[in-house]
Enzyme design. Structure first.
Site, PDB file in Angstrom:
ATOM      1  N   GLN A   8     -44.812  -3.038 -76.989  1.00 36.90           N
ATOM      2  CA  GLN A   8     -44.150  -4.296 -77.352  1.00 36.90           C
ATOM      3  C   GLN A   8     -44.492  -5.350 -76.302  1.00 36.90           C
ATOM      4  O   GLN A   8     -44.388  -5.078 -75.100  1.00 36.90           O
ATOM      5  CB  GLN A   8     -42.632  -4.096 -77.407  1.00 36.90           C
ATOM      6  CG  GLN A   8     -42.162  -3.142 -78.488  1.00 36.90           C
ATOM      7  CD  GLN A   8     -42.184  -3.751 -79.875  1.00 36.90           C
ATOM      8  OE1 GLN A   8     -42.295  -4.962 -80.041  1.00 36.90           O
ATOM      9  NE2 GLN A   8     -42.096  -2.900 -80.891  1.00 36.90           N
ATOM     10  N   TYR A  66     -44.893   5.140 -87.085  1.00 36.76           N
ATOM     11  CA  TYR A  66     -45.633   4.096 -86.365  1.00 36.76           C
ATOM     12  C   TYR A  66     -45.086   4.036 -84.933  1.00 36.76           C
ATOM     13  O   TYR A  66     -44.632   2.998 -84.469  1.00 36.76           O
ATOM     14  CB  TYR A  66     -45.498   2.720 -87.038  1.00 36.76           C
ATOM     15  CG  TYR A  66     -45.846   2.712 -88.509  1.00 36.76           C
ATOM     16  CD1 TYR A  66     -47.145   2.437 -88.929  1.00 36.76           C
ATOM     17  CD2 TYR A  66     -44.878   2.992 -89.479  1.00 36.76           C
ATOM     18  CE1 TYR A  66     -47.459   2.445 -90.286  1.00 36.76           C
ATOM     19  CE2 TYR A  66     -45.190   2.997 -90.830  1.00 36.76           C
ATOM     20  CZ  TYR A  66     -46.478   2.719 -91.227  1.00 36.76           C
ATOM     21  OH  TYR A  66     -46.782   2.715 -92.559  1.00 36.76           O
ATOM     22  N   CYS A  72     -42.194  -7.073 -87.648  1.00 35.25           N
ATOM     23  CA  CYS A  72     -42.535  -8.378 -87.055  1.00 35.25           C
ATOM     24  C   CYS A  72     -43.052  -9.306 -88.147  1.00 35.25           C
ATOM     25  O   CYS A  72     -43.653 -10.337 -87.846  1.00 35.25           O
ATOM     26  CB  CYS A  72     -43.546  -8.208 -85.926  1.00 35.25           C
ATOM     27  SG  CYS A  72     -45.053  -7.409 -86.467  1.00 35.25           S
ATOM     28  N   CYS A 127     -54.154 -25.352 -79.027  1.00 36.78           N
ATOM     29  CA  CYS A 127     -54.045 -23.893 -79.051  1.00 36.78           C
ATOM     30  C   CYS A 127     -53.083 -23.520 -80.174  1.00 36.78           C
ATOM     31  O   CYS A 127     -52.033 -24.120 -80.316  1.00 36.78           O
ATOM     32  CB  CYS A 127     -53.501 -23.419 -77.704  1.00 36.78           C
ATOM     33  SG  CYS A 127     -52.972 -21.724 -77.686  1.00 36.78           S
TER      34      CYS A 127
HETATM   35  C1  LIG Z   1     -45.552  -2.648 -84.364  1.00 36.59           C
HETATM   36  S1  LIG Z   1     -46.303  -1.281 -83.579  1.00 36.59           S
HETATM   37  C2  LIG Z   1     -44.882  -0.317 -83.203  1.00 36.59           C
HETATM   38  C3  LIG Z   1     -45.038   0.668 -82.082  1.00 36.59           C
HETATM   39  C4  LIG Z   1     -43.768   1.282 -81.511  1.00 36.59           C
HETATM   40  N1  LIG Z   1     -42.796   1.592 -82.514  1.00 36.59           N
HETATM   41  C5  LIG Z   1     -43.167   0.395 -80.433  1.00 36.59           C
HETATM   42  O1  LIG Z   1     -42.033  -0.086 -80.581  1.00 36.59           O
HETATM   43  O2  LIG Z   1     -43.823   0.208 -79.387  1.00 36.59           O
HETATM   44  C6  LIG Z   1     -47.073  -0.490 -84.906  1.00 36.59           C
HETATM   45  C7  LIG Z   1     -47.803   0.787 -84.563  1.00 36.59           C
HETATM   46  O3  LIG Z   1     -48.297   1.346 -85.790  1.00 36.59           O
HETATM   47  C8  LIG Z   1     -49.551   1.965 -85.531  1.00 36.59           C
HETATM   48  N2  LIG Z   1     -50.214   2.092 -86.849  1.00 36.59           N
HETATM   49  C9  LIG Z   1     -50.848   1.123 -87.541  1.00 36.59           C
HETATM   50  N3  LIG Z   1     -51.263   1.589 -88.732  1.00 36.59           N
HETATM   51  C10 LIG Z   1     -50.883   2.888 -88.805  1.00 36.59           C
HETATM   52  C11 LIG Z   1     -51.026   3.911 -89.791  1.00 36.59           C
HETATM   53  N4  LIG Z   1     -51.647   3.662 -90.931  1.00 36.59           N
HETATM   54  N5  LIG Z   1     -50.513   5.126 -89.538  1.00 36.59           N
HETATM   55  C12 LIG Z   1     -49.885   5.376 -88.356  1.00 36.59           C
HETATM   56  N6  LIG Z   1     -49.707   4.443 -87.384  1.00 36.59           N
HETATM   57  C13 LIG Z   1     -50.206   3.221 -87.595  1.00 36.59           C
HETATM   58  C14 LIG Z   1     -50.201   1.034 -84.529  1.00 36.59           C
HETATM   59  O4  LIG Z   1     -51.229   1.677 -83.835  1.00 36.59           O
HETATM   60  C15 LIG Z   1     -49.009   0.651 -83.641  1.00 36.59           C
HETATM   61  O5  LIG Z   1     -48.876   1.539 -82.566  1.00 36.59           O
END
Ligand SMILES: C[S@@+](CC[C@H](N)C(=O)[O-])C[C@H]1O[C@@H](n2cnc3c(N)ncnc32)[C@H](O)[C@@H]1O
Length: 462
Positions: free
Chosen positions: A295, A324, A420, A82
């Site tokens: 998360q 985001y 990340c 895996c």
């Molecule tokens: C790493 S997660 C972080 C979410 C949040 N900050 C948390 O701690 O739970 C990244 C987020 O970015 C969003 N995302 C990805 N591409 C994006 C874009 N082009 N514009 C806006 N949001 C986006 C995803 O849907 C996701 O919810």
């Protein structure tokens, strides 16, 4: 050593000296670097060469000649095949040591900065059974390890680099323990009821994915059955068995993906209970629906968000953008420290959840917008306050160049970049450093024990 003398498939004796970002062991012979899968520092291995490039070669370990003093017995029966827990055979404190070193190497190399002061990585107290979400695949194409036999439908995880072959999983040691029971029940009922798994090459069949989530602090479980078409009668025996045998199941959803794309999203129909589950972070409760990001390590997320508060050193007059924002978790968690938060996120369901979450937690100083961030600032009609702090938490590819330009134009005095993926983070931070920004804090946090993933918060100030 000259790479011209090497051949694909050749076996070679290597001494592993370091661990690369991504989890492969590093071995150096003259000016050639070997990246060796399934090998950890201080091991001596026989490795088989799989790829030869100008400056490096890729290989995988086939025999350990000398154990490493940092080696431990992997607890998982699937470890060898895996691709999830690449470093389960490395002592956890050493995993942290190498993650810290990788952040330092990447920031110094890609970020172009020298001798950066990086805080000691914060480890995770729960090193096993910590994941609150797992996406398993139903399949009729098993990956054979030996001469074992399988039922017509198995449930498991993709074998690394194979889109079609699935490794049958009996027990995973990083997802929540209840997921293993759900996995077992799903296999049993799918076989008993002769359900047909989706065939990723022929595009036939029905059962595609089994996505399981749990609110670790609420004990609420969601199962999302992803199928090629809406035929609730076919999956009813599985729904009934899960309701009967998993006492804390709160939601069963059926996501329909009729497309060829092999992804666990589409339109969702509710089959049992509520459309969402709840999770807690500190004093706040958050609604999570099937398609929203949350998360994956609920034990460590409070540490991550508390660190954002610590490094941001918020003032009651602060205007903060949470870019985001997912289901609004960071924005809501920090809202009591600032004047106003604006959250922006591309997934409409996540923004719906974010608005619901703000109401549920009685937060009044937060507004959410659903938009692709790269278009948000050019398309935005309603005027929103200029920020003095911007928190960014993008997915692994990092920031779109338009977003970097927009942030530079907005010119906040503080940028808190949560990532990340330290390589895209270093690439983006380098651009901010070419403007007036300076790094004033770097904090790696381990959210994903035994895997090569690293979370890192970089604070930039003007
Ligand atoms: C790493 S997660 C972080 C979410 C949040 N900050 C948390 O701690 O739970 C990244 C987020 O970015 C969003 N995302 C990805 N591409 C994006 C874009 N082009 N514009 C806006 N949001 C986006 C995803 O849907 C996701 O919810």
């Amino acid at each position: 050593m000259e790479n011209k003398k090497l051949k694909r498939g050749q076996e070679i004796k290597l001494k592993i000296s370091d661990l690369a970002f991504g989890g492969k062991g590093i071995s150096k012979k003259d000016d050639l670097v070997f990246f060796v899968k399934d090998a950890i520092p201080n091991q001596e291995v026989i490795a088989k060469i799989s790829k030869i490039k100008k400056k490096y070669a890729e290989a995988y370990s086939i025999e350990t000649l000398k154990d490493s003093t940092d080696q431990v017995n992997p607890v998982c029966e699937h470890f060898k095949w895996c691709g999830g827990c690449t470093t389960q055979q490395l002592d956890y404190q050493k995993q942290l040591y190498y993650k810290q070193k990788q952040v330092s190497d990447i920031l110094n190399k890609i970020g172009g900065e020298k001798n950066l002061d990086i805080n000691t990585i914060i480890g995770c107290a729960h090193t096993f059974f910590y994941r609150n979400k797992m996406e398993y695949t139903f399949s009729g194409i098993p990956w054979y390890i030996g001469d074992e036999s399988y039922n017509d439908v198995i449930v498991g995880l993709h074998v690394p680099k194979r889109f079609d072959k699935i490794l049958n999983i009996n027990k995973c040691h990083i997802n929540h323990e209840v997921f293993n029971d759900i996995l077992e029940i799903s296999k049993e009922i799918a076989v008993k009821e002769k359900m047909i798994p989706y065939h990723v090459r022929k595009h036939t069949g029905f059962l595609r994915f089994l996505v399981i989530r749990i609110g670790i602090h609420t004990n609420e479980v969601m199962v999302n059955l992803v199928t090629a078409g809406y035929k609730p009668k076919i999956i009813k025996p599985l729904v009934d068995a899960l309701v009967d045998r998993i006492p804390n199941i709160k939601s069963i959803v059926n996501t329909i993906n009729n497309q060829k794309s092999n992804i666990a999203s589409g339109t969702s129909k509710l089959l049992y209970g509520d459309e969402y589950i709840n999770e807690k972070i500190g004093d706040y409760t958050f609604k999570i629906s099937a398609n929203s990001f949350f998360q994956t390590n609920s034990y460590q997320v409070k540490t991550l968000y508390d660190y954002i508060i610590k490094t941001a050193d918020f003032k009651k007059s602060d205007i903060v953008y949470d870019l985001y924002c997912g289901t609004g978790t960071i924005g809501i968690y920090i809202s009591s420290f600032v004047k106003k938060v604006y959250g922006i996120e591309i997934v409409k369901d996540a923004i719906k959840d974010a608005k619901f979450n703000a109401k549920k937690n009685n937060i009044k100083n937060i507004s959410f917008y659903d938009s692709d961030i790269k278009d948000f600032f050019t398309n935005q009609n309603t005027k929103i306050d200029k920020p003095n702090t911007i928190i960014i938490d993008p997915p692994r590819p990092g920031l779109h160049p338009n977003v970097i330009k927009d942030i530079i134009t907005l010119s906040p005095s503080k940028i808190i970049y949560v990532s990340c993926n330290p390589s895209t983070q270093a690439r983006d931070v380098k651009i901010f450093l070419e403007e007036d920004y300076k790094i004033c804090n770097i904090q790696p946090i381990d959210m994903f024990p035994h895997t090569p993933h690293i979370e890192c918060i970089i604070t930039l100030k003007k």
